[in-house]
Design an enzyme around this catalytic site. Sequence first.
Site, PDB file in Angstrom:
ATOM      1  CB  CYS A  62     -13.814  23.766 -15.050  1.00 57.04           C
ATOM      2  SG  CYS A  62     -12.191  23.485 -15.799  1.00 57.04           S
ATOM      3  CB  CYS A  81     -10.694  22.987 -19.686  1.00 54.08           C
ATOM      4  SG  CYS A  81     -10.192  21.952 -18.309  1.00 54.08           S
ATOM      5  CB  SER A  82     -15.599  22.430 -19.951  1.00 57.54           C
ATOM      6  OG  SER A  82     -15.458  23.605 -20.707  1.00 57.54           O
TER       7      SER A  82
END
Lengths: 103, 200, 115
Positions: free
Chosen positions: B103, B106-107
């Site tokens: 990603c 973000c995560s």
Amino acid sequence: MNGIHDTGGMHGLGPLVVEQDEPVFHHEWERRVFGLFLPIAAMGTFNLDEFRHAIERMGASGYLNTSYYEHWLHAFETLLVEKGVLQQTELAARCAQIAQETH
Amino acid sequence: MSTNHNRPLSDVEIRVKALESLLVEKGLVDAAAVDALIDTYEHKVGPRNGAQVVARAWQDPAYKARLLADGTAAIAELGFTGMQGEDMVVVENTLDTHNVIVCTLCSCYPWPTLGLPPVWFKSAAYRSRVVLDPRGVLSEFGLEIPAEIRVQVWDSTSEIRYMVLPERPAGTEGWHEAQLAALVTRDAMIGVAKVTHPNE
Amino acid sequence: MAINREQAVAAASRGASTRVAQVIAARFKVGDRIRIRNINPVGHTRVPRYIRGKVATIERAYGVFIFPDTHAAQAGEKPQHLYAARFSARELWGEQANPLDNVVVDVWDDYVDPI
């Protein structure tokens, strides 16, 4: 926004560090921040996209110099104050009180 | 809240206590709910869930077909549902393609099957470079992908959550599902490792 | 009202999909060639810089989802189609990339132009 969070394709963001047998959380405060996410979200004060944007708005140096769960904490504080759920002054006062009690 | 500390709290510890205590006092957050969520994601949800999905797919061709056609529904068959896995897509490694997940913004990470992401997955270093130089990054994980094998990177920019179905290692014919699941690692389901036979 | 522990655990295992049950005609189908719009919004967006202006092929069509750009601004869900767009690594990074490699990125309809 064309922020630092948009990392794809950048160079120079540091070496890849992989921790073997990494625990789910590294500190007790990380547990609390994680556990607060859903209860705060359930208040209906902001949505996940606003949450992500609050992290994006924290600025490049702050973003790179703080950890993942600090990003979450920053977003909680930012949005709860912006939405009027908490006052910046009461957060600051509570921090000062805790610092004094535990120093 | 305990004040029995043998060292001063850090700024971030103080901020977390301040935030939680104010929300609890205002009746907006129940600390027991926070405790329960921590327990769920620290002890109950994790990559062993995803490993069960992978082992089932290796054992049962009909399940594998359902998994690749509708990941969300097939994963829910094994009881794995919820936050950050509402809409799941499983991508299969084949003889000519190796998949890896990231990603970059973000995560994003499939919590119901893999648990919470490791620090490296959330790091700017991994997120920035794996799209630009996937082979270099995989090599840092000890995984060399031959030049004639395609590397396909999946950047989770939406609420779709991706997970890799790795190749079943040779020499595991006739193994039980639980034995197979024990071989499957988190990193193989992200795509930064292969599943290997224990004798390798 | 705060959610209690049972409600919290149930909500976590239920999740909250951003898929929208609304019938909207799709502009693209799997296999279509597209170009990502070169947009630079100051607000929240989920179109990363490295794919803006680049050409891709629709790899998967996921159906209708909430649009994050407006949702983050409290400007509505603006439901629209979401796709996985497949870029060749060479389209994104030039000759240094392996000619076989791809990057697949999820893109909402508002990020996409037909070719």
